[in-house]
Design a protein around this motif. Sequence first.
Motif, PDB file in Angstrom:
ATOM      1  N   THR A  61       5.676  -1.870 -12.055  1.00  0.00           N
ATOM      2  CA  THR A  61       6.060  -3.268 -12.274  1.00  0.00           C
ATOM      3  C   THR A  61       6.624  -3.506 -13.648  1.00  0.00           C
ATOM      4  O   THR A  61       7.150  -4.582 -13.919  1.00  0.00           O
ATOM      5  CB  THR A  61       4.838  -4.172 -12.072  1.00  0.00           C
ATOM      6  N   SER A  71      -1.218  -1.201  -9.028  1.00  0.00           N
ATOM      7  CA  SER A  71       0.226  -1.007  -8.773  1.00  0.00           C
ATOM      8  C   SER A  71       0.706   0.328  -9.261  1.00  0.00           C
ATOM      9  O   SER A  71       1.737   0.819  -8.838  1.00  0.00           O
ATOM     10  CB  SER A  71       1.031  -2.130  -9.455  1.00  0.00           C
ATOM     11  N   ARG A 120       7.490   6.539  -3.087  1.00  0.00           N
ATOM     12  CA  ARG A 120       8.690   6.945  -2.368  1.00  0.00           C
ATOM     13  C   ARG A 120       9.880   6.924  -3.321  1.00  0.00           C
ATOM     14  O   ARG A 120      10.064   5.952  -4.076  1.00  0.00           O
ATOM     15  CB  ARG A 120       8.969   6.009  -1.196  1.00  0.00           C
ATOM     16  N   ASN A 122      13.767   6.627  -3.875  1.00  0.00           N
ATOM     17  CA  ASN A 122      14.977   6.070  -3.253  1.00  0.00           C
ATOM     18  C   ASN A 122      16.211   6.521  -4.016  1.00  0.00           C
ATOM     19  O   ASN A 122      16.117   6.989  -5.166  1.00  0.00           O
ATOM     20  CB  ASN A 122      14.902   4.537  -3.212  1.00  0.00           C
ATOM     21  N   TRP A 178      12.125   5.284  -8.241  1.00  0.00           N
ATOM     22  CA  TRP A 178      11.015   4.788  -7.420  1.00  0.00           C
ATOM     23  C   TRP A 178      10.637   3.419  -7.952  1.00  0.00           C
ATOM     24  O   TRP A 178      10.772   3.129  -9.144  1.00  0.00           O
ATOM     25  CB  TRP A 178       9.822   5.732  -7.440  1.00  0.00           C
ATOM     26  N   GLY A 179      10.222   2.578  -7.050  1.00  0.00           N
ATOM     27  CA  GLY A 179       9.886   1.202  -7.404  1.00  0.00           C
ATOM     28  C   GLY A 179      10.989   0.243  -6.981  1.00  0.00           C
ATOM     29  O   GLY A 179      12.178   0.516  -7.203  1.00  0.00           O
ATOM     30  N   GLU A 180      10.565  -0.886  -6.396  1.00  0.00           N
ATOM     31  CA  GLU A 180      11.535  -1.842  -5.894  1.00  0.00           C
ATOM     32  C   GLU A 180      12.254  -2.573  -7.020  1.00  0.00           C
ATOM     33  O   GLU A 180      13.446  -2.826  -6.950  1.00  0.00           O
ATOM     34  CB  GLU A 180      10.829  -2.852  -4.966  1.00  0.00           C
ATOM     35  N   GLN A 181      11.501  -2.930  -8.054  1.00  0.00           N
ATOM     36  CA  GLN A 181      12.140  -3.689  -9.137  1.00  0.00           C
ATOM     37  C   GLN A 181      13.179  -2.842  -9.878  1.00  0.00           C
ATOM     38  O   GLN A 181      14.222  -3.349 -10.272  1.00  0.00           O
ATOM     39  CB  GLN A 181      11.058  -4.207 -10.108  1.00  0.00           C
ATOM     40  N   GLY A 183      14.916  -0.511  -8.461  1.00  0.00           N
ATOM     41  CA  GLY A 183      16.046  -0.469  -7.552  1.00  0.00           C
ATOM     42  C   GLY A 183      16.890  -1.722  -7.624  1.00  0.00           C
ATOM     43  O   GLY A 183      18.136  -1.669  -7.570  1.00  0.00           O
ATOM     44  N   GLN A 184      16.217  -2.884  -7.752  1.00  0.00           N
ATOM     45  CA  GLN A 184      16.985  -4.126  -7.885  1.00  0.00           C
ATOM     46  C   GLN A 184      17.794  -4.144  -9.173  1.00  0.00           C
ATOM     47  O   GLN A 184      18.952  -4.592  -9.201  1.00  0.00           O
ATOM     48  CB  GLN A 184      16.019  -5.322  -7.829  1.00  0.00           C
ATOM     49  N   ARG A 187      20.870  -1.941  -8.667  1.00  0.00           N
ATOM     50  CA  ARG A 187      21.896  -2.561  -7.843  1.00  0.00           C
ATOM     51  C   ARG A 187      22.631  -3.665  -8.587  1.00  0.00           C
ATOM     52  O   ARG A 187      23.861  -3.818  -8.471  1.00  0.00           O
ATOM     53  CB  ARG A 187      21.251  -3.114  -6.568  1.00  0.00           C
ATOM     54  N   GLU A 202      17.088   5.142   4.099  1.00  0.00           N
ATOM     55  CA  GLU A 202      15.843   5.610   3.501  1.00  0.00           C
ATOM     56  C   GLU A 202      15.142   6.627   4.381  1.00  0.00           C
ATOM     57  O   GLU A 202      14.446   7.511   3.881  1.00  0.00           O
ATOM     58  CB  GLU A 202      14.922   4.415   3.246  1.00  0.00           C
TER      59      GLU A 202
END
Length: 781
Positions: A61, A71, A120, A122, A178-181, A183-184, A187, A202
Amino acid sequence: MFGAARSWAKLSPSCRRRFGGLGWHWPRPRGYCRHPHPVICCASRRRQIAWHRNFGMCGATSRPCGPSCTSCSCTQLCWARAKARATAPRSALVASSYTDGPSERTPLLQSPGGPHQDLRVNFVAGAVELHKAAALERLLWRACRGFLIASFREMEQQLEDPVTGEPAPWMTFVISYWGEQIGQKIRKITDCFHCHVFPFAEQEEARRGALQQLQQQSHELREVLGETERFLSQVLGRVQRLLPPWQVQVRKMKAVYLALNQCSVSATHKCLIAEAWCATRDLPTLQQALQDSSSEAGVSAVVHRIPCRDMPPTLIRTTRFTASFQGIVDAYGVGRYQEVNPAPYTIITFPFLFAVMFGDVGHGLLMFLFALAMVLAEDRPSVKKAQNEIWQTFFGGRYLLLLMGLFSVYTGFIYNECFSRATVIFPSGWSVAAMANQSGWSDAFLAEHPLLTLDPNVTGVFLGPYPFGIDPVWSLAVNHLSFLNSFKMKMSVILGVTHMAFGVVLGIFNHVHFGQLHRLPLETLPELVFLLGLFGYLVFLVVYKWLRVSAASAASAPSILIHFINMFLFSRSPTNRPLFPGQEVVQSTLVVLALAMVPILLLGTPLFLSRQHRRHRRRHADQQPDETKTGLLDSPDAGWGSDEEKAGCPGDEEKAEFVLSDVLMHQAIHTIEFCLGCISNTASYLRLWALSLAHAQLSEVLWAMVLNKGLSMSREIGVAAVVLVPIFAAFAVLTVAILLVMEGLSAFLHALRLHWVEFQNKFYSGTGYKLSPFTFNVEDE
C-alpha cells in the motif's frame, strides 16, 4: 533511499521508538536498520537485490504499517525477525547479520504454498517513442520506489508518429510489478507519455489462447502476403510489357500539347492559328494529314502559304552514312538556306586527306575492320544503348572510320608500307644484277664499299617506273627518307592548291543562286587568278618536271624552289637553267597579273554597290517626289523585323542601309585575308607531308625496337615461340595505343582543320540555323 547491498537506511522515528527498548547494540550508527529485503531495481535495466530500509512502510500500500498490518507479509516477517534478534546473544546477532540476507541464487518469487502465496506478479507491455523512453523509465522508478522490473528494447522497424504521421523509431517495454496501486500508477504514467499499451491477460490459460490466436493470425497474414506478392508480380510483369508503349504514347501526347501551346488563339474565328516552316517537298503530305484528321474530327483545317522575308531555316536530310560527315560541317556552322553544302564533297576529301597523313596498309586495315564490325552490329539494341561515352563517339562515326580505314589502305599501297615494311607486288623497276655485271664489281670492291649506287644511266639498271606506288627497292636505300620527303612535300602542295581552288569554284554557285552576279567578275575571278597565277603555277612546275625530266637527266634537273623564289624577285639564276623556253616572261607576267587583282578585290565590290545604291535612290526620288513618302520608303527599318533578319537575307542587301565605309572595311578584311591566306593556307597543307613522315617513322621505330628485337633473339623454334609471345603482345598494344589511337586522332584533327579553315572558308559562311521539325521519329544518331 536505496544504496548498495551493504548500505544502511535511516529508520523513521516510529521505528526507532519500537526498537529503542529491545536492547540492540549494533556496531552501526544509531537509528539505522540492516534487515535485508528483496525488492526490484530498474536503474540499470536488470534485476538486483536491494535492502528494505524502512520497516514502517508497507510494500503493497506504500503507507506506514506496524505489527498488525496484514497488507504486507514482508513487514510481518521483518517484525518477527527483529524480535528474535532482540532476544538473541550478541555474537549470534553479529554472525546472523552476514547470513540472513538473500543470496544471488535466492529466487525473487517464493514457490507456491510459501509465505508469499497470495502475491501475484502482473505485467504491463507497450511501446513508447524513443526520445521519451529515458524519462518514462526514470519516472516509473521514482514513482513506484523500485517495486517493478522494467525492460526496454528498441524496435527494428519504425512506426508512424501519431502527430506528424512520419515514420519514427519506438521503444518497446515490459514492466513486471505486484500490487494494485503500483499497477494503477504505472498505467497512469504510461497514459501520460502517450504509450501504446498492449493487452496482457492475467491468467496463463488466457495468455496461451492469445498466443495461439496470434500465431494463427500470423500464419494467415503470411499466406495473404504471399498471395498478394504473387498477384503483384503478375501485375508488374504485365505492366513491364505495357510500359514501353505507354511511355511512347505519353511522349507523343506531351509533344502534341507542346506544339499546340505554341499556337495562337483567334477569339473572332474561335480557332488555333499556327505559323510554321515546312519543307516544300513535305507540303502535300502535311495538307493530306490535316485533311484526314479534319474529316475524322469534324473540324476543318486550312493550310496557306504565307510570304515571308525572314531567312528560312536549313533542313538537310541525312542517312546513317552521311550523318557523321554532315556533323563535321555543322560543327563549323549551319549553312544558310540554299547555300552550297560542303558535306557531299567532304565524304571524299576528308577520308582522303586523313589517309595521306595515315597511309599504311596494316594500320588502315585494322581501322577498317573495327569500323566494319560496328557497321555490321549497328542494329543490335545492346550496341545502340551502350552508355560508354567513348564508345558512343566511335559508334556515331562508324561510317567515317570505315572510309578513313579504306582510304588509308589505298594510300598505304601508294607509299608501299605495311607496318613500315615494303611489299613486292610487282617486279621492281631497278636491276641490281645489271649494275653488277656492267660495273665489274669484284669481291674486293664490295668489301671496301658497303654502300652501292644504282646508276640509271647504265643500260638495264632502270627498267621503268613501278606500276603502282613507290618501288620497294627504295625501302633498302639509304636515301629512302630524302626521296619520300621530296615526293610527299610536292604531293601536299598539289593537293592543297587543288583543294583551295575547288572551294573558290564552289563559291560561284552561291553567288549565282543568291543573285550576286557582280561578285563573279569582281571577287571570284580575281581570287582564281591570284591563287592559280602564283601557286597554280608552282603546281604546274612540279608536274612539268615529273613529266619532262627523266631518270637519266635527274642529276642535272633544275630546282623548282629557286625558280619560284626568282619569280617574285624578277631575277634569274645562272646556275639554275629554265625548265622551258620563255619561263622568265611567263613568271613575270603571272606576278604582275596577280598583283593587279589585289585592287580589284579591294575596290571592285564597294564601288559597284555604291553606284547601285545611288541609282536606286535616284529611281525612288523620280517615282515619289514627296519627301515625306520618300523618307518613309527609304527608312532602313521599313519591312524588316530585326537586324538579324537583315543580315540573313542576302537577296535584299540593297534594301538595307548602305554605308560605304562599312563595306570598304569589310572588303579590305576579306582581301587581306584571302591574299595572305593563299600563302599561309598553302603552307598549312604541308602538314600532310609532316604527319605522313611522322607516322612512317614511328611505325619504323616500333618495328625496329620491339618486334625486330624479338625476331633476332634466338633461332631455336621453342625459345623463339616463348619469347615472341610477350614481344608480339607489346608490339600489338603499342601499335593500337600509339599508331592507331594517338596518331589517328592527330591526323583526324589536322584533316578537320584543313576542311574548316582552308577549304570551307573560301565559300561557306555557316550563318544559318537548323529546322527543328515536329516529328515522332527517334533519331538514330
